[in-house]
Scaffold this active site. Structure first.
Site, PDB file in Angstrom:
ATOM      1  N   ASP A  54      -8.787   7.255   8.198  1.00 24.19           N
ATOM      2  CA  ASP A  54     -10.150   7.793   8.205  1.00 24.19           C
ATOM      3  C   ASP A  54     -11.163   6.736   7.796  1.00 24.19           C
ATOM      4  O   ASP A  54     -12.288   6.719   8.297  1.00 24.19           O
ATOM      5  CB  ASP A  54     -10.266   9.036   7.324  1.00 24.19           C
ATOM      6  CG  ASP A  54      -9.786   8.824   5.891  1.00 24.19           C
ATOM      7  OD1 ASP A  54      -9.104   7.809   5.626  1.00 24.19           O
ATOM      8  OD2 ASP A  54     -10.077   9.676   5.035  1.00 24.19           O
ATOM      9  N   GLY A  55     -10.785   5.819   6.918  1.00 21.90           N
ATOM     10  CA  GLY A  55     -11.703   4.752   6.537  1.00 21.90           C
ATOM     11  C   GLY A  55     -12.077   3.875   7.714  1.00 21.90           C
ATOM     12  O   GLY A  55     -13.245   3.542   7.921  1.00 21.90           O
TER      13      GLY A  55
ATOM     14  N   GLY B 143      -4.126  -4.417  11.489  1.00 25.38           N
ATOM     15  CA  GLY B 143      -4.468  -4.734  10.111  1.00 25.38           C
ATOM     16  C   GLY B 143      -5.937  -5.090   9.981  1.00 25.38           C
ATOM     17  O   GLY B 143      -6.569  -4.808   8.975  1.00 25.38           O
TER      18      GLY B 143
ATOM     19  N   HIS C 254      -5.485   1.901  -4.355  1.00 21.73           N
ATOM     20  CA  HIS C 254      -5.373   1.307  -3.020  1.00 21.73           C
ATOM     21  C   HIS C 254      -4.782  -0.102  -3.121  1.00 21.73           C
ATOM     22  O   HIS C 254      -5.232  -0.940  -3.898  1.00 21.73           O
ATOM     23  CB  HIS C 254      -6.744   1.234  -2.347  1.00 21.73           C
ATOM     24  CG  HIS C 254      -6.694   0.680  -0.949  1.00 21.73           C
ATOM     25  ND1 HIS C 254      -6.513   1.491   0.151  1.00 21.73           N
ATOM     26  CD2 HIS C 254      -6.790  -0.587  -0.476  1.00 21.73           C
ATOM     27  CE1 HIS C 254      -6.510   0.740   1.247  1.00 21.73           C
ATOM     28  NE2 HIS C 254      -6.675  -0.529   0.886  1.00 21.73           N
TER      29      HIS C 254
ATOM     30  N   LYS D 269      -4.057  10.814  -0.298  1.00 16.43           N
ATOM     31  CA  LYS D 269      -3.536   9.482  -0.595  1.00 16.43           C
ATOM     32  C   LYS D 269      -2.611   9.577  -1.806  1.00 16.43           C
ATOM     33  O   LYS D 269      -2.948  10.192  -2.819  1.00 16.43           O
ATOM     34  CB  LYS D 269      -4.709   8.537  -0.890  1.00 16.43           C
ATOM     35  CG  LYS D 269      -4.427   7.076  -0.635  1.00 16.43           C
ATOM     36  CD  LYS D 269      -5.738   6.309  -0.571  1.00 16.43           C
ATOM     37  CE  LYS D 269      -5.517   4.868  -0.172  1.00 16.43           C
ATOM     38  NZ  LYS D 269      -6.808   4.167   0.020  1.00 16.43           N
TER      39      LYS D 269
ATOM     40  N   GLU E 157     -17.907  -4.320  24.527  1.00 18.99           N
ATOM     41  CA  GLU E 157     -17.039  -5.488  24.692  1.00 18.99           C
ATOM     42  C   GLU E 157     -15.841  -5.496  23.761  1.00 18.99           C
ATOM     43  O   GLU E 157     -14.785  -6.032  24.108  1.00 18.99           O
ATOM     44  CB  GLU E 157     -17.855  -6.769  24.527  1.00 18.99           C
ATOM     45  CG  GLU E 157     -18.806  -7.057  25.677  1.00 18.99           C
ATOM     46  CD  GLU E 157     -20.125  -6.301  25.584  1.00 18.99           C
ATOM     47  OE1 GLU E 157     -20.896  -6.317  26.571  1.00 18.99           O
ATOM     48  OE2 GLU E 157     -20.376  -5.691  24.519  1.00 18.99           O
TER      49      GLU E 157
ATOM     50  N   HIS F  31       0.822  -1.210   0.000  1.00 17.62           N
ATOM     51  CA  HIS F  31       0.000   0.000   0.000  1.00 17.62           C
ATOM     52  C   HIS F  31       0.861   1.268   0.000  1.00 17.62           C
ATOM     53  O   HIS F  31       0.869   2.022   0.982  1.00 17.62           O
ATOM     54  CB  HIS F  31      -0.919   0.003   1.228  1.00 17.62           C
ATOM     55  CG  HIS F  31      -1.890  -1.131   1.271  1.00 17.62           C
ATOM     56  ND1 HIS F  31      -1.525  -2.403   1.624  1.00 17.62           N
ATOM     57  CD2 HIS F  31      -3.225  -1.177   1.004  1.00 17.62           C
ATOM     58  CE1 HIS F  31      -2.585  -3.193   1.585  1.00 17.62           C
ATOM     59  NE2 HIS F  31      -3.626  -2.475   1.204  1.00 17.62           N
TER      60      HIS F  31
ATOM     61  N   SER G 133     -22.302  -9.399  38.699  1.00 18.75           N
ATOM     62  CA  SER G 133     -22.742 -10.737  38.297  1.00 18.75           C
ATOM     63  C   SER G 133     -21.558 -11.672  38.061  1.00 18.75           C
ATOM     64  O   SER G 133     -21.646 -12.862  38.332  1.00 18.75           O
ATOM     65  CB  SER G 133     -23.575 -10.661  37.013  1.00 18.75           C
ATOM     66  OG  SER G 133     -24.827 -10.048  37.250  1.00 18.75           O
TER      67      SER G 133
END
Length: 625
Positions: free
Chosen positions: A153-154, A121, A259, A245, A369, A35, A348
Site C-alpha cells: 500500500d505504501g 525493490g 519496518h 504489519k 513513459e 523486513h 514522429s
C-alpha cells in the site's frame, strides 16, 4: 463460480502461512537485517497463491505456460524465498543464507534466482512489468497462464502504479490480478489512506478493475476472491487485502518503528506464540501444486534480421528516425515476435510502420513513459517477445529508474529515442534530449548506438534485436545524407573512417548530425590547407578503442569530438576515456554547454558551437597547439 474450500485445505493454508512467517523471522534474524513485519502481513496471501491458486512447474520455475508472479514490494523477499522453499524448490535451511555475499537470496529479488523474472525493490514498478506479461499472454501467446502482482500500500503512492492501472483497465487484461497488501503502515509513519478500504475500492473501480475487498488474513475469503478473479471476464481484478504489519507478532503487530528490523531477541518469543496457534499438521507434504495448461507456443527470439537489406542511394536525404521505422517493419516481417511499444509519438518516431506489417504487434502505451518501459520489460520476460520501445529521447529520462532496474533484471529491450539535441530546432529545450547518451551509457551492460545515416540506422536496429541487455538507438529528426553503401557491414564496437587523407593533421569524431557537420568542416579546412580525417563511431558504448588509438596516432595526436549533447557523459567523454592512457594525445570536446533555446536547426548548431564553422575554427586552434 467459486469452488468451496474444504476445512482440511483451510487448515493447511493457515499453517503454511505461519510457516512462511516463521521462516521469514529466522532468515532475517540470521542475516541481522530485513523486513519480517512486511512479510508477516502478506503470509496468508502467499500461502493461498503458491499452494492453491497458481499453476506452475516446480521443476522449471520459468516455464512458458506457468502462471507469473511479481513481488512488487520487493523488500518482502524473504517470504517469497520461503514460499519456493516450502514448495520444495530448495531446502528450507538455505533461507539462513539470506543476504550473504555468496548467496543469491539477496535483500531484494533478482533474476540470479531461477524463480524471479525481474528485479524489484525500487517501489512502484512491478505492476507495469506484470501488465507487459499479461498483455503478451492475452494477445500474443493467447495462453491460459495468469499473472499475479503483489503491491504494497505504501508503494501505491507511486505514479507508475496508476499508469499501470490505467493501462490494464484500458486493455481489459482479465488475465491479470493485482493484489494490494494494505497493512496501513509505511516505513516512517502510516500511509495516507491507512485502512480506508472504500477509497481503495472506488479508485480501483474507476480505473476499470473488478475490485474485491477482503480480510487479508482470512484464508477462506482470499481463496474465494482468487476464484472470483479467475472467472471475471473483460476486466482485470484487484484484490484489496486489509492486513496488519507484523500480524501475529505479540506487541509488534500494527506498531510503528519495526519496518526493516529483524526481531532479534524477541524472535524466539514471537515464533513460540505463532506455533501455539498452529494446528497439528494433517500431512507430511504441502497442498497440491497444480500443473499449468501447456498451451503457450514455442517461439524463436534469436532469429532477428531485416527481411530485406537497406535500399538507399548515396547522398539521398533521409532522417534516421524514418529509417528506424523502415527497419522495424522489416524486422517484424521476418520475425513474428518483434513488437513495438510507443508513448503516443509513433507518427514522429515512425514506430507506426510496424502496423503495416501487423497492427496487433503495436502496443500504444500513451503518455506514460515509466509504464511504457515497464510494460516492455514485462513483455520481454521469459523470452516471449523482442520489444522495441520508442519515444522522444528526452522522455526516457522519466523512466531512468525503470531502465536502471531493467539492467538488474537482465532485461533485453531496445529503446529508440528520436528528436535528440538542438538539431530538432524550433520546439525548444524541453524537447531536446541532451542527457540521453550519458543516461544510457551509465546503465550496466548497455549498448548505445548512434547511427549517422539511414543505412547504419537500419543495421543498428537489426543488431540491437540480437544484443543482450538494454540497447539504445539515438535517432535524429533532420534529414541527413546517406554516406554508406547498402552492403556496408556494421557491428557494435566497430567505428568507420568516413574521410581521410595522406598525413592528416587531426581527426574529428562526430555522430548523427554532427558527423555531417564534421564532413562539411573537413571540406572547409582543406581550403585552409588542413587535412582532417572524420570518424563515425557507430556505437558510443562500446566505443572502438583500437580505431581511435590508430587514428589519433596517425593524426599527430590531435582529436576533436563534436556532439549534439551536453559534454557530461556523451561522445567526447567516451573518446577521452578510451584515449586517456595514450601518450601525446590531446582531445578537444565540442558540445552544447548551456541550456539551449528555440531556433532554426542550422542556426542553433552554430550558435552552440557544434556546427561546421565552429568545428573548423576549433580544428585550426587544435592543430596550432
Amino acid at each position: 463460480m467459486a469452488v468451496t474450500v474444504d476445512d482440511k485445505t483451510v487448515a493447511e493454508l493457515r499453517n503454511l502461512a505461519d510457516r512462511l512467517r516463521i521462516d521469514s523471522i529466522r532468515a532475517t534474524n540470521a542475516s541481522k537485517s530485513g523486513h519480517p513485519t512486511s512479510c508477516a502481513s502478506m503470509a496468508e496471501i502467499m500461502s493461498c497463491l503458491f499452494f492453491r491458486v497458481m499453476k506452475y512447474k516446480l521443476s522449471e520455475p520459468r516455464d512458458k505456460s506457468s502462471d507469473r508472479f511479481i513481488l512488487s514490494k520487493g523488500h518482502a523477499a524473504p517470504i517469497l524465498y520461503s514460499a519456493w522453499a516450502e514448495a520444495g524448490l530448495f531446502p528450507v535451511e538455505d533461507l539462513m543464507n539470506l543476504r550473504k555475499l555468496d548467496s543469491d537470496l539477496e535483500g531484494h529479488p533478482t533474476p540470479r534466482l531461477n524463480f524471479v523474472d525481474v528485479a524489484t525493490g525500487s517501489l512502484g514498478q512491478g505492476l507495469s512489468v506484470a501488465c507487459g506479461m499479461a498483455y503478451v499472454g492475452k494477445h500474443f501467446d493467447k495462453a491460459s497462464y495468469r499473472t499475479y502482482c503483489l503491491i504494497g500500500d505504501g508503494e501505491s503512492a507511486e505514479g507508475s502504479i496508476w499508469e499501470a492501472l490505467h493501462f490494464a483497465g484500458h486493455y481489459r487484461l482479465d488475465n491479470l490480478c493485482a493484489i494490494f497488501d494494505i497493512n496501513r503502515l509505511g516505513q516512517s509513519e502510516p500511509t495516507s489512506l491507512q485502512h480506508n478500504m472504500e477509497v481503495y475500492r472506488k479508485r480501483l473501480e474507476a480505473f476499470g478493475f473488478h475490485a474485491i475487498v477482503v480480510d487479508g488474513h482470512d484464508v477462506e475469503e482470499l481463496c474465494k476472491a482468487f476464484d472470483e478473479a479467475s472467472s471475471t471476464l473483460g476486466k482485470p481484478t484487484a484484490i484489496l487485502a486489509k492486513t496488519y504489519k507484523g500480524y501475529k507478532f505479540p506487541t509488534i503487530s500494527d506498531e510503528l518503528d519495526w519496518h526493516g528490523k529483524p526481531l532479534g531477541a524477541k524472535a524466539d518469543e514471537v515464533i513460540h506464540a505463532i506455533e501455539q496457534q498452529m494446528q497439528p499438521r494433517t500431512s507430511t507434504g504441502v497442498p497440491h501444486i497444480a500443473e499449468p495448461v501447456d498451451d503457450a507456443p514455442e517461439v524463436n527470439i534469436d532469429d532477428v534480421r531485416l527481411s530485406a537489406p537497406p535500399a538507399y542511394k548515396m547522398g539521398e536525404m533521409v532522417a534516421t528516425r524514418l529509417a528506424y521505422g523502415t527497419a522495424l517493419a522489416k524486422l517484424a516481417e521476418h520475425n513474428p515476435r518483434v513488437i513495438a511499444l510507443d508513448g503516443d509519438t509513433k507518427n514522429s518516431t515512425y514506430s507506426d510502420k510496424i502496423k503495416k506489417v501487423s497492427a496487433e504487434r503495436y502496443i500504444e502505451c500513451f503518455i506514460a513513459e515509466q509504464n511504457l518501459v515497464g510494460v516492455a520489460i514485462g513483455a520481454g520476460c521469459r523470452g516471449r517477445t523482442i520489444p522495441y520501445v520508442s519515444t522522444f529521447a528526452a522522455f526516457f529520462t522519466r523512466a531512468f529508474d525503470q531502465l536502471r532496474m531493467g539492467a538488474i533484471s537482465q532485461t533485453n529491450i531496445t529503446c529508440v529515442g528520436s528528436h535528440a539535441g538542438v538539431s530538432i530546432g524550433e520546439d525548444g529545450p524541453s524537447q531536446m534530449a541532451l542527457e540521453d547518451l550519458a543516461m544510457f551509457r551509465a546503465i550496466p551492460g548497455s549498448t548505445v548506438f548512434y547511427p549517422s545515416d539511414a543505412v547504419s540506422c537500419e543495421r543498428a536496429a537489426e543488431l540491437a534485436g540480437k544484443t543482450k541487455g538494454i540497447c539504445f538507438i539515438r535517432t535524429s529528426r533532420p534529414n541527413t545524407a546517406v554516406i554508406y553503401e547498402n552492403e556496408q557491414a556494421f557491428s557494435a564496437g566497430k567505428g568507420h573512417v568516413v574521410r581521410n587523407h595522406d598525413e592528416d593533421d587531426l581527426v574529428i569524431v562526430g555522430a548523427g548530425v554532427t558527423l555531417h557537420e564534421a564532413l562539411k568542416a573537413s571540406d572547409m579546412l582543406m581550403e585552409s590547407g588542413i587535412k582532417a580525417a572524420v570518424i563515425d563511431p557507430f556505437t558510443i558504448k562500446p566505443i572502438d578503442h583500437d580505431l581511435l588509438v590508430k587514428e589519433a596516432t596517425r593524426c599527430n595526436g590531435r582529436v576533436l569530438t563534436v556532439e549534439d549533447h551536453y559534454p557530461e557523459g556523451g561522445l567526447g567523454e567516451a573518446v577521452a576515456s578510451t584515449l586517456a592512457e595514450q601518450r601525446n594525445v590531446i582531445v578537444k570536446i565540442l558540445a552544447v554547454r548551456e541550456v539551449p533555446r528555440s531556433g532554426p536547426p542550422e542556426v542553433l548548431l552554430e550558435h552552440f558551437g557544434i556546427g561546421a564553422k565552429a568545428i573548423a575554427e576549433a580544428a585550426k586552434k587544435l592543430v596550432a597547439l
